[in-house]
Design a protein around this motif. Structure first.
Motif, PDB file in Angstrom:
ATOM      1  N   THR A  25       0.831  -1.208   0.000  1.00  0.00           N
ATOM      2  CA  THR A  25       0.000   0.000   0.000  1.00  0.00           C
ATOM      3  C   THR A  25       0.865   1.257   0.000  1.00  0.00           C
ATOM      4  OG1 THR A  25      -1.763  -1.134   1.214  1.00  0.00           O
ATOM      5  CG2 THR A  25      -1.787   1.273   1.252  1.00  0.00           C
ATOM      6  N   LEU A  26       0.425   2.253  -0.747  1.00  0.00           N
ATOM      7  CA  LEU A  26       1.111   3.539  -0.791  1.00  0.00           C
ATOM      8  C   LEU A  26       0.290   4.591  -0.056  1.00  0.00           C
ATOM      9  CD1 LEU A  26       2.284   3.646  -4.533  1.00  0.00           C
ATOM     10  CD2 LEU A  26       3.637   3.030  -2.516  1.00  0.00           C
ATOM     11  N   LEU A  27       0.932   5.292   0.883  1.00  0.00           N
ATOM     12  CA  LEU A  27       0.317   6.411   1.584  1.00  0.00           C
ATOM     13  C   LEU A  27       1.018   7.689   1.151  1.00  0.00           C
ATOM     14  CD1 LEU A  27       0.158   5.026   5.257  1.00  0.00           C
ATOM     15  CD2 LEU A  27      -1.635   4.922   3.515  1.00  0.00           C
ATOM     16  N   VAL A  28       0.264   8.690   0.740  1.00  0.00           N
ATOM     17  CA  VAL A  28       0.874   9.937   0.303  1.00  0.00           C
ATOM     18  C   VAL A  28       1.512  10.654   1.489  1.00  0.00           C
ATOM     19  CG1 VAL A  28       0.462  12.234  -0.664  1.00  0.00           C
ATOM     20  CG2 VAL A  28      -0.656  10.234  -1.670  1.00  0.00           C
ATOM     21  N   ASN A  29       2.769  11.043   1.322  1.00  0.00           N
ATOM     22  CA  ASN A  29       3.451  11.851   2.329  1.00  0.00           C
ATOM     23  C   ASN A  29       3.261  13.327   2.008  1.00  0.00           C
ATOM     24  OD1 ASN A  29       5.174  12.842   4.318  1.00  0.00           O
ATOM     25  ND2 ASN A  29       7.006  12.509   3.101  1.00  0.00           N
ATOM     26  N   GLU A  30       3.651  13.728   0.796  1.00  0.00           N
ATOM     27  CA  GLU A  30       3.429  15.111   0.381  1.00  0.00           C
ATOM     28  C   GLU A  30       3.505  15.215  -1.130  1.00  0.00           C
ATOM     29  OE1 GLU A  30       6.509  16.948   2.739  1.00  0.00           O
ATOM     30  OE2 GLU A  30       7.855  17.057   1.009  1.00  0.00           O
ATOM     31  N   ILE A  31       3.048  16.354  -1.651  1.00  0.00           N
ATOM     32  CA  ILE A  31       3.092  16.588  -3.085  1.00  0.00           C
ATOM     33  C   ILE A  31       3.933  17.836  -3.365  1.00  0.00           C
ATOM     34  CG2 ILE A  31       0.832  15.509  -3.398  1.00  0.00           C
ATOM     35  CD1 ILE A  31      -0.332  18.293  -3.856  1.00  0.00           C
ATOM     36  N   ALA A  32       4.498  17.895  -4.559  1.00  0.00           N
ATOM     37  CA  ALA A  32       5.292  19.048  -4.977  1.00  0.00           C
ATOM     38  C   ALA A  32       4.845  19.442  -6.387  1.00  0.00           C
ATOM     39  CB  ALA A  32       6.778  18.723  -4.959  1.00  0.00           C
ATOM     40  N   PRO A  33       4.268  20.637  -6.559  1.00  0.00           N
ATOM     41  CA  PRO A  33       3.754  21.057  -7.864  1.00  0.00           C
ATOM     42  C   PRO A  33       4.854  21.638  -8.754  1.00  0.00           C
ATOM     43  CG  PRO A  33       3.306  22.738  -6.231  1.00  0.00           C
ATOM     44  CD  PRO A  33       3.987  21.625  -5.494  1.00  0.00           C
ATOM     45  N   ARG A  34       5.816  20.793  -9.101  1.00  0.00           N
ATOM     46  CA  ARG A  34       6.998  21.255  -9.843  1.00  0.00           C
ATOM     47  C   ARG A  34       7.875  20.064 -10.190  1.00  0.00           C
ATOM     48  NH1 ARG A  34      10.863  20.574  -5.957  1.00  0.00           N
ATOM     49  NH2 ARG A  34      10.184  20.774  -3.791  1.00  0.00           N
ATOM     50  N   VAL A  35       8.923  20.333 -10.953  1.00  0.00           N
ATOM     51  CA  VAL A  35       9.965  19.327 -11.137  1.00  0.00           C
ATOM     52  C   VAL A  35      10.609  19.077  -9.778  1.00  0.00           C
ATOM     53  CG1 VAL A  35      10.400  19.789 -13.575  1.00  0.00           C
ATOM     54  CG2 VAL A  35      11.536  21.182 -11.848  1.00  0.00           C
ATOM     55  N   HIS A  36      11.149  17.852  -9.586  1.00  0.00           N
ATOM     56  CA  HIS A  36      11.488  17.424  -8.229  1.00  0.00           C
ATOM     57  C   HIS A  36      12.849  16.754  -8.178  1.00  0.00           C
ATOM     58  CE1 HIS A  36      10.783  15.075  -4.427  1.00  0.00           C
ATOM     59  NE2 HIS A  36      10.188  16.208  -4.092  1.00  0.00           N
ATOM     60  N   ASN A  37      13.518  16.902  -7.013  1.00  0.00           N
ATOM     61  CA  ASN A  37      14.843  16.322  -6.806  1.00  0.00           C
ATOM     62  C   ASN A  37      14.859  14.813  -7.097  1.00  0.00           C
ATOM     63  OD1 ASN A  37      17.272  16.653  -4.049  1.00  0.00           O
ATOM     64  ND2 ASN A  37      17.508  15.918  -6.129  1.00  0.00           N
ATOM     65  N   SER A  38      13.789  14.114  -6.722  1.00  0.00           N
ATOM     66  CA  SER A  38      13.756  12.674  -6.936  1.00  0.00           C
ATOM     67  C   SER A  38      13.544  12.292  -8.399  1.00  0.00           C
ATOM     68  CB  SER A  38      12.661  12.022  -6.067  1.00  0.00           C
ATOM     69  OG  SER A  38      11.375  12.389  -6.522  1.00  0.00           O
ATOM     70  N   GLY A  39      13.362  13.293  -9.265  1.00  0.00           N
ATOM     71  CA  GLY A  39      13.215  13.029 -10.695  1.00  0.00           C
ATOM     72  C   GLY A  39      14.428  13.404 -11.513  1.00  0.00           C
ATOM     73  N   HIS A  40      15.518  13.821 -10.850  1.00  0.00           N
ATOM     74  CA  HIS A  40      16.715  14.223 -11.600  1.00  0.00           C
ATOM     75  C   HIS A  40      17.326  13.063 -12.398  1.00  0.00           C
ATOM     76  CE1 HIS A  40      16.226  17.934  -9.678  1.00  0.00           C
ATOM     77  NE2 HIS A  40      17.285  18.004  -8.904  1.00  0.00           N
ATOM     78  N   TRP A  41      17.107  11.832 -11.932  1.00  0.00           N
ATOM     79  CA  TRP A  41      17.650  10.667 -12.624  1.00  0.00           C
ATOM     80  C   TRP A  41      17.144  10.570 -14.060  1.00  0.00           C
ATOM     81  CZ3 TRP A  41      14.409   7.149 -14.794  1.00  0.00           C
ATOM     82  CH2 TRP A  41      13.066   7.150 -14.353  1.00  0.00           C
ATOM     83  N   THR A  42      15.990  11.195 -14.352  1.00  0.00           N
ATOM     84  CA  THR A  42      15.399  11.095 -15.693  1.00  0.00           C
ATOM     85  C   THR A  42      16.278  11.731 -16.764  1.00  0.00           C
ATOM     86  OG1 THR A  42      14.129  13.161 -15.404  1.00  0.00           O
ATOM     87  CG2 THR A  42      13.068  11.093 -14.723  1.00  0.00           C
ATOM     88  N   GLN A  43      17.228  12.573 -16.365  1.00  0.00           N
ATOM     89  CA  GLN A  43      18.129  13.191 -17.342  1.00  0.00           C
ATOM     90  C   GLN A  43      18.965  12.152 -18.094  1.00  0.00           C
ATOM     91  OE1 GLN A  43      19.779  15.758 -14.225  1.00  0.00           O
ATOM     92  NE2 GLN A  43      19.418  17.512 -15.556  1.00  0.00           N
ATOM     93  N   GLN A  44      19.317  11.067 -17.441  1.00  0.00           N
ATOM     94  CA  GLN A  44      20.080  10.006 -18.089  1.00  0.00           C
ATOM     95  C   GLN A  44      19.299   8.696 -18.214  1.00  0.00           C
ATOM     96  OE1 GLN A  44      22.123  12.403 -16.362  1.00  0.00           O
ATOM     97  NE2 GLN A  44      22.721  12.849 -18.470  1.00  0.00           N
ATOM     98  N   GLY A  45      18.207   8.557 -17.467  1.00  0.00           N
ATOM     99  CA  GLY A  45      17.498   7.280 -17.433  1.00  0.00           C
ATOM    100  C   GLY A  45      16.298   7.181 -18.354  1.00  0.00           C
ATOM    101  N   CYS A  46      15.938   8.274 -19.047  1.00  0.00           N
ATOM    102  CA  CYS A  46      14.750   8.286 -19.910  1.00  0.00           C
ATOM    103  C   CYS A  46      15.037   9.030 -21.213  1.00  0.00           C
ATOM    104  CB  CYS A  46      13.584   8.970 -19.204  1.00  0.00           C
ATOM    105  SG  CYS A  46      12.969   8.094 -17.759  1.00  0.00           S
ATOM    106  N   ASP A  47      14.177   8.802 -22.199  1.00  0.00           N
ATOM    107  CA  ASP A  47      14.293   9.547 -23.456  1.00  0.00           C
ATOM    108  C   ASP A  47      14.012  11.027 -23.237  1.00  0.00           C
ATOM    109  OD1 ASP A  47      14.929   7.371 -25.072  1.00  0.00           O
ATOM    110  OD2 ASP A  47      12.825   6.903 -25.486  1.00  0.00           O
ATOM    111  N   THR A  48      13.022  11.319 -22.375  1.00  0.00           N
ATOM    112  CA  THR A  48      12.627  12.705 -22.112  1.00  0.00           C
ATOM    113  C   THR A  48      12.679  12.954 -20.613  1.00  0.00           C
ATOM    114  OG1 THR A  48      11.053  12.506 -23.952  1.00  0.00           O
ATOM    115  CG2 THR A  48      10.865  14.457 -22.560  1.00  0.00           C
ATOM    116  N   CYS A  49      13.514  13.892 -20.187  1.00  0.00           N
ATOM    117  CA  CYS A  49      13.662  14.143 -18.749  1.00  0.00           C
ATOM    118  C   CYS A  49      12.483  14.947 -18.214  1.00  0.00           C
ATOM    119  CB  CYS A  49      14.979  14.864 -18.466  1.00  0.00           C
ATOM    120  SG  CYS A  49      15.013  16.597 -18.978  1.00  0.00           S
ATOM    121  N   GLN A  50      12.375  15.016 -16.889  1.00  0.00           N
ATOM    122  CA  GLN A  50      11.263  15.728 -16.259  1.00  0.00           C
ATOM    123  C   GLN A  50      11.242  17.212 -16.619  1.00  0.00           C
ATOM    124  OE1 GLN A  50      11.260  16.235 -12.026  1.00  0.00           O
ATOM    125  NE2 GLN A  50      13.467  16.500 -11.854  1.00  0.00           N
TER     126      GLN A  50
END
Length: 385
Positions: free
Chosen positions: A258-283
């Motif tokens: 089960t997933l419980l929401v801790n918080e939301i961030a209405p923006r690009v996020h530190n935990s998404g920086h990996w997408t710069q090298q891990g995906c075709d299109t980064c956050q």
């Protein structure tokens, strides 16, 4: 050429500019500290005040949520602000955030809003210890938080919180949220984008590890389908409720399946920086695509990737640069203890290769500056073997 104005002139605006240039987007940033529009990469280049920036922009967005309501209202009045000021305000106020989660029937930690000592006492009676108290406004990276583990600490914590609230310089009255501490298995997050047509593209769930309350490592590897579907459902509910346009990040506690929401961030996020090298299109690119009315890019994981935050250091050994599958992103900041100075993205063709590279990095990086990397690498090795 679309002209984008970003509210905030930090590293997220910087990385948006770098991602937008190949799309022929012209990005400028409003530095809230000096009330001037600047170049995201070279802050010394200045382009006038906020009103001038609004008039010249085709679209306005934000790199952080703790923005003066006066600034948000001025931008909203232009009809160019995406996401809306409502979404940005919710991301910056835990009271509004909790209200949103409840209205969408999204699972989150049991909580109480604290406005006075009576509320504080009632929260302790109604929630089980341990309890974590979080400032409603401007709490991040472990700041503005108090943990009550023993009832004997209660009055001391109340005194600290009361002083904190009294000394707040926020444009909106400060407050406190009391949360039942969740015995979670791990912390994860999902980052995704929604455009004005209602189309959604989300990245794989990311596993997050913290050191002294600050994100130190984010890990993106294949995840169970049911968990990804659960995160996608929550993302869709919140994004649609807000009629959200742009990138939105949601942090979760995983408890079993089960997933419980801790918080939301209405923006690009530190935990998404990996997408710069891990995906075709980064956050960063997908945020710009969403707000500029362009098609959303592919968000599939193309190779296992980890992001390591560089905290309080303005250099790393050159041997890091010599490693294949490793990229460093510096933020051009002055060195300060604990400050986010940059990050390292590490990629592997498979999970074992990523674990091996993290183990190699742990031997190269300063163990004092990257104190938990070796432990994290050892944990990942045990998991993939």
């Amino acid at each position: 050429m679309n002209k984008v104005l970003v509210l905030g002139a930090g590293q997220l605006a910087r990385m948006m500019d770098l991602a937008g240039t190949p799309l022929n987007l012209n990005t400028k940033a409003f530095d809230v500290r000096i009330d001037e529009v600047v170049h995201p990469l070279v802050n010394e280049y200045k382009f006038g005040d906020l009103q001038s920036g609004i008039e010249q922009a085709d679209v306005i967005t934000s790199e952080f949520e703790h923005i003066s309501h006066d600034v948000l209202e001025q931008c909203e009045a232009s009809g160019k602000l995406l996401p809306t000021s409502t979404a940005i305000k919710i991301g910056g106020d835990r009271r509004l955030e909790k209200s949103l989660l409840e209205s969408c029937n999204v699972a989150n930690a049991k909580h109480k809003v604290i406005a006075n000592h009576e509320d504080f006492t009632n929260a302790i009676e109604q929630l089980q210890l341990p309890i974590i108290f979080k400032s409603a406004l401007e709490g991040y990276d472990g700041k503005g938080q108090w943990r009550l583990k023993d009832i004997s600490q209660a009055e001391s914590i109340w005194t600290d919180m009361e002083e904190f609230v009294a000394g707040a310089k926020t444009s909106v009255p400060q407050g406190i949220i009391a949360e039942q501490m969740v015995p979670f298995d791990r912390e994860v997050s999902i980052v995704g984008a929604r455009n004005s047509k209602g189309e959604i593209a989300v990245y794989p769930i990311t596993e997050n590890h913290h050191t002294n309350g600050v994100l130190s490592v984010s890990l993106a590897m294949p995840v169970p389908t049911k968990l990804q579907e659960q995160a996608f459902e929550v993302f869709s509910k919140l994004a649609e409720k807000l009629d959200y346009v742009g990138v939105l990040a949601i942090e979760f506690f995983q408890v079993g399946d089960t997933l419980l929401v801790n918080e939301i961030a209405p923006r690009v996020h530190n935990s998404g920086h990996w997408t710069q090298q891990g995906c075709d299109t980064c956050q960063f690119e997908n945020h710009l695509r969403a707000i500029c009315g362009l098609p959303l890019g592919n968000t599939e994981l193309i190779r296992p990737t980890a992001m390591i935050n560089i905290l309080g250091q303005d250099s790393v050994p050159e041997a890091v640069l010599a490693m294949p599958g490793v990229a460093i992103h510096w933020y051009n900041k002055e060195k300060r203890n604990g400050r986010k100075m940059g990050h390292i993205n590490v990629c592997g063709n498979n999970e074992q290769e990523l674990a091996d590279k993290l183990s190699q990095l742990a031997e190269i990086l300063d163990p004092l500056a990257f104190e938990d990397i070796k432990e994290f690498a050892t944990m990942l090795q045990a998991r993939v073997n």
